[in-house]
Write an enzyme that holds these catalytic residues in place. Structure first.
Site, PDB file in Angstrom:
ATOM      1  N   GLY A  31       0.793  -1.217   0.000  1.00  0.00           N
ATOM      2  CA  GLY A  31       0.000   0.000   0.000  1.00  0.00           C
ATOM      3  C   GLY A  31       0.832   1.275   0.000  1.00  0.00           C
ATOM      4  CG  HIS A  34       5.212   4.648  -5.041  1.00  0.00           C
ATOM      5  ND1 HIS A  34       5.700   3.913  -6.089  1.00  0.00           N
ATOM      6  CD2 HIS A  34       5.658   4.031  -3.917  1.00  0.00           C
ATOM      7  CE1 HIS A  34       6.409   2.911  -5.627  1.00  0.00           C
ATOM      8  NE2 HIS A  34       6.401   2.948  -4.313  1.00  0.00           N
ATOM      9  CG  HIS A  37       2.883   0.547  -5.434  1.00  0.00           C
ATOM     10  ND1 HIS A  37       3.090   1.591  -4.570  1.00  0.00           N
ATOM     11  CD2 HIS A  37       3.476  -0.526  -4.875  1.00  0.00           C
ATOM     12  CE1 HIS A  37       3.769   1.163  -3.519  1.00  0.00           C
ATOM     13  NE2 HIS A  37       4.035  -0.120  -3.684  1.00  0.00           N
TER      14      HIS A  37
END
Ligand code: PAF
Length: 281
Positions: A31, A34, A37
């Site tokens: 998680g 940014h 990802h």
């Protein structure tokens, strides 16, 4: 986009998707998403019909005194960003769902996990391979996507998948950088403005190594000496490791030939950052 918190619901969702004849991609994350990802998620969407992203800050891969408690979390923002890039479902289990009382099973890849981040963070890769294994079992993806920024993690996961005959493909996606070269990382949020500036020394040092190699330097000790000199000249930086390894099996090398991984881990203030470059000669 669905947000799923239990293993049972995740399995039901995937069963439905597979019965409909769709392919499934998994993008495992912790998680605080940014662009790095999001690049994985976009690639996943191009490749498969349905994209599942997991968001789980995995306590088993953090050592004592590391940043598990303060690791940045923002589920509402993550959900919005994931939806924007076309993620179909987020798997966001609580810790007790993944590791209920009495949990006792671990997956460990040997040798490849001994050096680099494995030496600096004992038990880290055991936690990573255990949770990734569980995620693969729960989501049963056809393809899973990981970032090149965690170069050793990528190699370790490929080895695990091969060794355990796991029926999926692993895709490694190149590092995404800020315009000034800093590799994207959820941990960049810890940096003060002065540290953010100092952190540029990582990429500058990798570029210098690349320049030396491209100019014909083939001695690993010579390149490493210059890299250390640059890093140590930055007052806010403390070197954890700087290494050049064979990019395929991470073996220690003395001479640069073929494909090599130039990798470093550096504390900027209290924040440990990693970065790397693949170089081929
Ligand atoms: O790379 C990461 O964010 C984590 O190590 C991973 C693969 C999601 C496992 O927790």
């Amino acid at each position: 986009m669905r947000i799923i918190h239990t293993v049972r619901e995740m399995r039901d969702y995937v069963r439905g998707v597979k019965l409909a004849g769709h392919t499934v991609a998994l993008v495992p994350t912790m998680g605080y998403l940014h662009e790095g990802h999001l690049a994985l998620m976009r690639r996943a969407k191009e490749r498969c019909d349905v994209v599942v992203a997991s968001i789980f800050v995995n306590p088993k891969q953090f050592g004592v005194g590391e940043d598990f408690e303060r690791y940045p979390r923002d589920m509402a923002r993550d959900a919005r960003l994931a939806e924007e890039v076309g993620v179909d479902a987020i798997f966001n289990p609580p810790v007790e769902e993944m590791y209920p009382a009495g949990y006792n099973t671990y997956v460990e890849v040997e040798k490849l996990t001994e050096g680099l981040c494995g030496a600096a963070r004992p038990g880290h890769f055991r936690g990573v391979t255990t949770v990734v294994n569980k995620l693969f079992n729960i989501v049963q993806p056809d393809v899973a996507f990981f970032g090149q920024k965690d170069a050793q993690q990528a190699i370790v996961i490929r080895q695990m998948v091969a060794d355990l005959n796991m029926p999926l493909e692993i895709v490694i996606v190149p590092i995404v950088r800020e315009p000034d070269g800093l590799a994207m990382s959820s941990r960049n949020v810890y940096l003060t403005p002065a540290e953010r500036e100092a952190a540029l020394v990582l990429y500058r040092t990798l570029q210098r190594a690349n320049g030396l190699i491209m100019a014909g330097e083939r001695s690993v000790p010579a390149v490493l000496t210059e890299m250390r000199r640059m890093l140590e000249a930055e007052p806010l930086a403390t070197v954890d490791y700087v290494e050049i390894r064979d990019a395929g099996d991470l073996s220690v090398i003395d001479t640069i030939q073929g494909r090599v991984l130039v990798a470093l881990a550096v504390f900027i203030g209290r924040t440990r950052l990693i970065d790397n470059l693949l170089v081929e000669v």
